[in-house]
Design an enzyme around this catalytic site. Structure first.
Site, short mmCIF file in Angstrom:
data_model
loop_
_atom_site.label_atom_id
_atom_site.label_comp_id
_atom_site.label_asym_id
_atom_site.label_seq_id
_atom_site.Cartn_x
_atom_site.Cartn_y
_atom_site.Cartn_z
N ARG A 215 4.02 -0.54 -4.65
CA ARG A 215 3.69 -0.99 -3.30
C ARG A 215 2.33 -1.69 -3.22
NH1 ARG A 215 6.86 1.40 0.58
NH2 ARG A 215 5.30 0.92 2.15
N HIS B 253 16.29 -38.51 -4.95
CA HIS B 253 15.65 -39.01 -3.73
C HIS B 253 14.15 -38.73 -3.73
CE1 HIS B 253 19.48 -40.17 -2.02
NE2 HIS B 253 19.96 -39.03 -2.52
N CYS C 20 0.85 -1.19 0.00
CA CYS C 20 0.00 0.00 0.00
C CYS C 20 0.89 1.25 0.00
CB CYS C 20 -0.95 0.09 1.19
SG CYS C 20 -2.21 -1.19 1.18
N TRP D 248 -2.80 -2.70 -1.76
CA TRP D 248 -2.56 -4.13 -1.85
C TRP D 248 -3.47 -4.75 -0.80
CZ3 TRP D 248 -0.80 -8.20 1.22
CH2 TRP D 248 -0.41 -9.35 0.53
N LYS E 25 5.67 -4.68 -3.47
CA LYS E 25 7.00 -4.54 -2.88
C LYS E 25 6.86 -4.05 -1.44
CE LYS E 25 11.42 -3.34 -4.79
NZ LYS E 25 11.74 -4.68 -5.27
N GLU F 15 17.30 -18.44 -6.12
CA GLU F 15 16.94 -17.10 -6.56
C GLU F 15 16.45 -17.13 -8.01
OE1 GLU F 15 16.10 -14.51 -5.38
OE2 GLU F 15 16.39 -12.96 -6.88
N GLU G 166 7.88 -15.68 -9.94
CA GLU G 166 7.12 -14.51 -9.54
C GLU G 166 6.69 -13.63 -10.71
OE1 GLU G 166 10.92 -12.10 -7.65
OE2 GLU G 166 8.94 -11.46 -7.04
N ASN H 179 -1.94 2.53 5.57
CA ASN H 179 -1.06 1.43 5.17
C ASN H 179 -0.78 0.63 6.43
OD1 ASN H 179 0.91 -0.25 4.11
ND2 ASN H 179 2.53 1.29 4.26
N GLY H 180 -0.99 -0.69 6.37
CA GLY H 180 -0.74 -1.52 7.55
C GLY H 180 -1.95 -2.39 7.86
N LYS I 105 12.76 -15.88 -9.12
CA LYS I 105 12.59 -14.80 -10.09
C LYS I 105 11.66 -15.24 -11.21
CE LYS I 105 13.61 -12.18 -8.65
NZ LYS I 105 14.06 -11.54 -7.46
C1 F6R Z 1 11.39 -11.04 -4.83
C2 F6R Z 1 11.34 -10.01 -3.81
C3 F6R Z 1 10.93 -10.41 -2.44
C4 F6R Z 1 11.72 -9.59 -1.40
C5 F6R Z 1 11.19 -9.87 0.00
C6 F6R Z 1 11.97 -9.14 1.06
O1 F6R Z 1 11.85 -10.54 -6.04
O2 F6R Z 1 11.58 -8.88 -4.07
O3 F6R Z 1 11.10 -11.77 -2.23
O4 F6R Z 1 13.07 -9.92 -1.49
O5 F6R Z 1 9.84 -9.49 0.08
O6 F6R Z 1 11.89 -7.76 0.89
P1 F6R Z 1 12.94 -6.79 1.55
O7 F6R Z 1 14.26 -7.08 0.91
O8 F6R Z 1 12.45 -5.41 1.26
O9 F6R Z 1 12.96 -7.12 3.01
#
Ligand code: F6R
Length: 606
Positions: A27, A502, A2, A75, A601, A479, A486, A99-100, A483
């Site tokens: 966000r 296994h 948010c 969000w 994010k 990773e 997502e 937000n929260g 990537k």
């Molecule tokens: C994936 C991604 C998330 C963040 C995770 C932690 O591409 O961006 O998995 O890495 O939400 O976020 P931060 O680094 O802001 O604590």
């Protein structure tokens, strides 16, 4: 998670709010709304979906004219994305953006319903708006204080009252919030990029602080109603770094920014060819004495921690435990005074990581934050902070932040190992020199994107995929897999190559492509054997390895060659094709690369 904004000044408020929200859309992007003081009342417009829907709705309705208002991009946590559930929430008297999460909203709602209030939305936020209305008897600050004393959870709130047409009130607990000042104008925002078009001067609100924005000035009070003074900060990010430029997507731009981000992050921390982290107070003496290291983080940041574990243990010979923050918090970890907990976070606001930090401190461990956002909660609360200098990361899928988290992990591991005497000065200098050359090598990988585009074209119709590797390659595969899933929505898993047989190998058919990362030369033959096993079962195989190594066609259907550095540092190179493969696959599938579905994010709720 948010985004909230607010503006009071001489400009067209609606224009400023929409522009600021566009910078915060990463966000949350399932609905958006604004509320503006106009002709003695508060007018609101909200729309489900992207910000563009709100813009269109405003255009069709003739817009809202005014100079003071608040906005939100959502969000969803409580209630599906819909016009009704979108923020702002409120009535003719008071309107808010939030937000929260309000944890006790049900109890408050029941109580207010008993007093005759009727709720329209399914949100927790509406209870705060109604509670403010209930307590408002002409004094907004008193209403905010009384409301604050009743709500539990995390929040950043932007509030406007009908009776105060030129004032925004803002309150913070846990969820991030800044108040910014330009020329005869003020702003609130969840994050710095929202205000960069107008000013670089801002204040960071801390828990329990109330900001009052009026007449081009911001004043602050604590919850006892006492005036407080705060230090003004100057943003060191520029507008350009928060814009897409000529790139089609932020993610692609950010992948290309990696060489520069690494250089900016490591250069000030290398003195006479040796890593030097004294800037954050981490002396060699401290480093020498830690008994156990924990790395705690979420998602991509946790994956950076996994690479860190392999490197620290290998050269520093100290046990490292890597934990997902949401698990660490609740597993009653065994922490003692001589332990170091490293919290890794791009945003510095991730709720679980922040709570893991607080838990570690309560248990007497030392805490080191590796964080990108200056002044964020994790950075402020940790004992030691090492900032990653990636600049703003806007794409939801993290790329450059991961890269610089790795860079800092390496510097940390080198210095720790040197301090402990497990790495000679000569070897430490050699590895640090190799690290300094990584930006050039990443640059060269970025010049050969065709091979990643080709791999993406081979994956685009897959529904499942496996990433395999051993050692550091396994840590990196996680990773790569995250990537891809997502942003492409292809299901993928990463597996330790030797563990496949296994159980999981039963999934392998000609419909299950396998990406093998094989950069660790002492494990190369073993990984190759595992690749042969999946190829024998029909899988199409793509192998990421050193350019100079030949891979037979009975192993790889396709090889992605990358330059060579010390094997320890190979994840910093091998991650680049994995990022590009995920990116191009997402593009080919027609997805919204920068704003993948269901995600946002900066996850500020647990
Ligand atoms: C994936 C991604 C998330 C963040 C995770 C932690 O591409 O961006 O998995 O890495 O939400 O976020 P931060 O680094 O802001 O604590």
């Amino acid at each position: 998670m948010c985004g909230i904004v607010g503006y009071v000044g001489k400009r067209d408020c609606s224009e400023v709010l929409l522009d600021a929200l566009s910078k915060l859309e990463y966000r949350g992007y399932d609905s958006a709304g604004i509320a503006i003081h106009t002709d003695g009342e508060i007018k609101t417009c909200k729309a489900k979906g992207r910000l563009a829907n709100l813009e269109e709705k405003l255009r069709l309705s003739g817009g809202i004219k005014g100079h003071c208002g608040i906005g939100h991009t959502r969000w969803a946590t409580h209630g599906e994305p819909s016009d009704i559930n979108s923020h702002p929430h409120g009535n003719a008297t008071v309107t808010i953006v939030h937000n929260g999460i309000i944890e006790n909203y049900k109890a408050i709602k029941t109580r207010l319903e008993g007093k005759g209030y009727v709720f329209q939305s399914q949100t927790d936020t509406e209870t705060v708006a109604k509670l403010l209305d209930y307590y408002y008897k002409g004094d907004p600050i008193e209403a905010i204080r009384r409301t604050e004393s009743k709500i539990e959870g995390s929040y950043a709130l932007g509030i406007i009252f009908k009776d105060f047409p030129n004032t925004i009130f803002a309150l913070r607990k846990d969820s991030p919030l800044i108040a910014a000042v330009g020329e005869d104008e003020c702003f609130i925002a969840s994050d710095v990029p929202a205000i960069l078009n107008y000013t670089k001067n801002y204040y960071l609100l801390e828990a329990g602080e109330l900001a009052i924005l009026k007449d081009g000035k911001v004043s602050f009070k604590n919850l006892d109603g006492e005036d407080i003074t705060k230090e003004m900060l100057v943003a060191d990010w520029d507008m350009e770094s928060a814009m897409k430029g000529n790139y089609e997507h932020f993610m692609l731009k950010e992948i290309h920014e990696q060489p520069n981000s690494i250089t900016t992050t490591i250069t000030p921390r290398i003195v006479d060819g040796m890593p030097n982290l004294e800037e954050c107070g981490m002396t060699e003496e401290l480093l020498r004495n830690y008994k156990n290291i924990f790395v705690v983080a979420c998602g991509t940041a946790m994956h950076a921690g996994l690479v860190g574990k392999y490197v620290i243990e290998k050269i520093g010979r100290i046990p490292v435990t890597v934990d997902v923050a949401s698990e660490f918090r609740y597993r009653n970890p065994i922490l003692t005074k001589g332990d170091l907990v490293i919290l890794v976070s791009q945003s510095g606001e991730t709720a679980d990581t922040l709570e893991a930090l607080r838990l570690s401190k309560r248990n007497g461990a030392s805490t080191l934050a590796i964080v990108n956002v200056k002044g964020s909660s994790i950075a402020r609360e940790a004992d030691f902070v090492l900032y990653t200098h990636a600049g703003p990361e806007i794409a939801v899928a993290s790329t450059k932040a991961y890269m610089v988290q790795l860079a800092v992990m390496y510097l940390f591991a080198f210095e720790l190992a040197h301090a402990k005497g497990t790495l000679s000065t000569e070897e430490c200098k050699r590895l640090t020199g190799e690290l300094c050359n990584i930006p050039n090598l990443v640059e060269s990988i970025l010049k050969q994107k065709d091979n990643c585009q080709y791999v993406a074209s081979q994956l685009v119709n897959s529904e499942n995929l496996l990433y395999i590797g051993r050692g550091l390659d396994y840590a990196l595969s996680m990773e790569g897999s995250l990537k891809l899933k997502e942003i492409s929505y292809i299901h993928s898993e990463s597996y330790a190559a030797g563990e496949l047989k296994h159980g999981t190998i039963s999934l392998v058919t000609e419909l299950m492509p396998v990406i093998a990362v094989a950069t660790q030369r002492e494990l190369f033959d073993k990984t190759v054997s595992n690749v042969k096993e999946v190829k024998a079962r029909g899988a199409k195989t793509f192998v990421v390895t050193h350019s100079y190594i030949n891979v037979d066609s009975d192993v790889a259907d396709y090889k992605i060659g990358i330059p060579t550095t010390d094997d320890l540092l190979m994840p910093m190179l091998a991650v680049v094709p994995l990022q590009l493969i995920a990116y191009y696959t997402s593009v080919l599938r027609g997805n919204d690369v920068d704003k993948p579905r269901n995600l946002a994010k900066s996850v500020t709720v647990e």
